[in-house]
Motif scaffolding. Structure first.
Motif, PDB file in Angstrom:
ATOM      1  N   LEU A  91       0.820  -1.209   0.000  1.00  0.00           N
ATOM      2  CA  LEU A  91       0.000   0.000   0.000  1.00  0.00           C
ATOM      3  C   LEU A  91       0.857   1.263   0.000  1.00  0.00           C
ATOM      4  CD1 LEU A  91      -2.807  -1.094   2.496  1.00  0.00           C
ATOM      5  CD2 LEU A  91      -2.978  -0.861   0.001  1.00  0.00           C
ATOM      6  N   VAL A  92       1.926   1.261   0.770  1.00  0.00           N
ATOM      7  CA  VAL A  92       2.821   2.433   0.803  1.00  0.00           C
ATOM      8  C   VAL A  92       3.464   2.630  -0.562  1.00  0.00           C
ATOM      9  CG1 VAL A  92       4.994   3.316   1.750  1.00  0.00           C
ATOM     10  CG2 VAL A  92       3.251   2.385   3.284  1.00  0.00           C
ATOM     11  N   ILE A  93       3.956   1.558  -1.159  1.00  0.00           N
ATOM     12  CA  ILE A  93       4.632   1.661  -2.461  1.00  0.00           C
ATOM     13  C   ILE A  93       3.669   2.135  -3.546  1.00  0.00           C
ATOM     14  CG2 ILE A  93       5.719   0.296  -4.289  1.00  0.00           C
ATOM     15  CD1 ILE A  93       6.973  -1.398  -1.956  1.00  0.00           C
ATOM     16  N   LEU A  94       2.444   1.587  -3.547  1.00  0.00           N
ATOM     17  CA  LEU A  94       1.499   1.914  -4.613  1.00  0.00           C
ATOM     18  C   LEU A  94       0.773   3.244  -4.430  1.00  0.00           C
ATOM     19  CD1 LEU A  94      -0.134  -1.583  -5.252  1.00  0.00           C
ATOM     20  CD2 LEU A  94       1.634  -0.437  -6.607  1.00  0.00           C
ATOM     21  N   PHE A  95       0.509   3.635  -3.203  1.00  0.00           N
ATOM     22  CA  PHE A  95      -0.399   4.764  -2.995  1.00  0.00           C
ATOM     23  C   PHE A  95       0.183   5.966  -2.256  1.00  0.00           C
ATOM     24  CE2 PHE A  95      -3.160   0.986  -3.323  1.00  0.00           C
ATOM     25  CZ  PHE A  95      -3.822   1.331  -4.499  1.00  0.00           C
ATOM     26  N   THR A  96       1.488   6.003  -2.079  1.00  0.00           N
ATOM     27  CA  THR A  96       2.092   7.183  -1.452  1.00  0.00           C
ATOM     28  C   THR A  96       3.247   7.670  -2.316  1.00  0.00           C
ATOM     29  OG1 THR A  96       3.768   6.032  -0.123  1.00  0.00           O
ATOM     30  CG2 THR A  96       1.552   6.249   0.849  1.00  0.00           C
ATOM     31  N   ALA A  97       3.676   8.877  -2.009  1.00  0.00           N
ATOM     32  CA  ALA A  97       4.806   9.461  -2.735  1.00  0.00           C
ATOM     33  C   ALA A  97       6.070   9.381  -1.872  1.00  0.00           C
ATOM     34  CB  ALA A  97       4.495  10.912  -3.095  1.00  0.00           C
ATOM     35  N   PRO A  99       9.710   8.740  -0.779  1.00  0.00           N
ATOM     36  CA  PRO A  99      10.955   8.673  -1.569  1.00  0.00           C
ATOM     37  C   PRO A  99      11.555   7.265  -1.525  1.00  0.00           C
ATOM     38  CG  PRO A  99      11.260  10.006   0.424  1.00  0.00           C
ATOM     39  CD  PRO A  99       9.817   9.622   0.363  1.00  0.00           C
ATOM     40  N   TRP A 100      12.400   6.975  -2.501  1.00  0.00           N
ATOM     41  CA  TRP A 100      12.977   5.626  -2.627  1.00  0.00           C
ATOM     42  C   TRP A 100      13.699   5.209  -1.353  1.00  0.00           C
ATOM     43  CZ3 TRP A 100      18.031   4.612  -1.883  1.00  0.00           C
ATOM     44  CH2 TRP A 100      18.910   5.700  -1.934  1.00  0.00           C
ATOM     45  N   TRP A 101      14.394   6.155  -0.704  1.00  0.00           N
ATOM     46  CA  TRP A 101      15.153   5.803   0.499  1.00  0.00           C
ATOM     47  C   TRP A 101      14.210   5.476   1.660  1.00  0.00           C
ATOM     48  CZ3 TRP A 101      14.080   8.965   4.504  1.00  0.00           C
ATOM     49  CH2 TRP A 101      13.621  10.251   4.208  1.00  0.00           C
ATOM     50  N   GLY A 102      13.045   6.112   1.695  1.00  0.00           N
ATOM     51  CA  GLY A 102      12.053   5.801   2.725  1.00  0.00           C
ATOM     52  C   GLY A 102      11.488   4.406   2.532  1.00  0.00           C
ATOM     53  N   ILE A 103      11.223   4.065   1.278  1.00  0.00           N
ATOM     54  CA  ILE A 103      10.730   2.718   0.969  1.00  0.00           C
ATOM     55  C   ILE A 103      11.800   1.682   1.293  1.00  0.00           C
ATOM     56  CG2 ILE A 103      10.043   1.181  -0.914  1.00  0.00           C
ATOM     57  CD1 ILE A 103       8.521   3.603  -2.090  1.00  0.00           C
ATOM     58  N   ALA A 104      13.037   1.981   0.929  1.00  0.00           N
ATOM     59  CA  ALA A 104      14.133   1.041   1.219  1.00  0.00           C
ATOM     60  C   ALA A 104      14.286   0.833   2.726  1.00  0.00           C
ATOM     61  CB  ALA A 104      15.438   1.548   0.612  1.00  0.00           C
ATOM     62  N   LEU A 105      14.213   1.911   3.492  1.00  0.00           N
ATOM     63  CA  LEU A 105      14.314   1.803   4.946  1.00  0.00           C
ATOM     64  C   LEU A 105      13.142   1.009   5.520  1.00  0.00           C
ATOM     65  CD1 LEU A 105      15.745   2.562   7.580  1.00  0.00           C
ATOM     66  CD2 LEU A 105      14.443   4.708   7.563  1.00  0.00           C
ATOM     67  N   MET A 106      11.938   1.312   5.055  1.00  0.00           N
ATOM     68  CA  MET A 106      10.753   0.584   5.507  1.00  0.00           C
ATOM     69  C   MET A 106      10.895  -0.915   5.212  1.00  0.00           C
ATOM     70  SD  MET A 106       6.841   0.776   4.076  1.00  0.00           S
ATOM     71  CE  MET A 106       7.385   0.196   2.477  1.00  0.00           C
ATOM     72  N   LEU A 107      11.300  -1.246   3.995  1.00  0.00           N
ATOM     73  CA  LEU A 107      11.445  -2.657   3.619  1.00  0.00           C
ATOM     74  C   LEU A 107      12.530  -3.348   4.438  1.00  0.00           C
ATOM     75  CD1 LEU A 107      11.011  -2.428  -0.261  1.00  0.00           C
ATOM     76  CD2 LEU A 107       9.356  -3.280   1.424  1.00  0.00           C
ATOM     77  N   ALA A 108      13.623  -2.645   4.694  1.00  0.00           N
ATOM     78  CA  ALA A 108      14.696  -3.235   5.504  1.00  0.00           C
ATOM     79  C   ALA A 108      14.213  -3.524   6.924  1.00  0.00           C
ATOM     80  CB  ALA A 108      15.911  -2.298   5.534  1.00  0.00           C
TER      81      ALA A 108
END
Length: 130
Positions: A91-97, A99-108
């Protein structure tokens, strides 16, 4: 912090998390046992009576004892945790803006959490294996 003030604060925290744990029985999005673990810790610092009550409770006691003695996370809880993490990440990846580093941190962080959860035993050892 004064001892009496600390004790009262920990009692309030303990009962707050017991309440959240009870709500979690009826709402599948709330994880009951982690809330009760926080309550158990708070009671261990503030009230032996409430700690013992929670730890030996007919309904709440067994999962707390399994975690305390054997580090057990039941299979259904593992599945729920991983599915919830995967759904949240999607949901975060598809429906929010984000940044790539935030997504990478979240996934880690999610991978670390999932790794921890999945490497715990799913049931207590058989008698004699303790």
């Amino acid at each position: 912090m004064k001892s009496q003030t600390k004790k009262i604060l920990l009692l309030v925290i303990g009962w707050f998390f017991v309440l959240l744990g009870m709500i979690g029985i009826f709402l599948p999005v709330l994880p009951t046992t982690p809330f009760l673990l926080v309550a158990l810790w708070a009671f261990s610092q503030s009230s032996e009576r409430f700690h013992d009550w929670l730890y030996t409770h007919r309904l709440f006691g067994p999962p707390l004892q399994d975690w305390s003695k054997h580090g057990v996370i039941p299979l259904h809880a593992k599945i729920f945790a991983v599915v919830t993490m995967a759904t949240s990440a999607t949901l975060v990846i598809l429906f929010t803006a984000t940044p790539w580093w935030g997504i990478a941190l979240m996934l880690a962080l999610m991978l670390a959490g999932a790794g921890f959860v999945l490497t715990r035993p799913s049931r207590r050892p058989a008698a004699g294996e303790d």
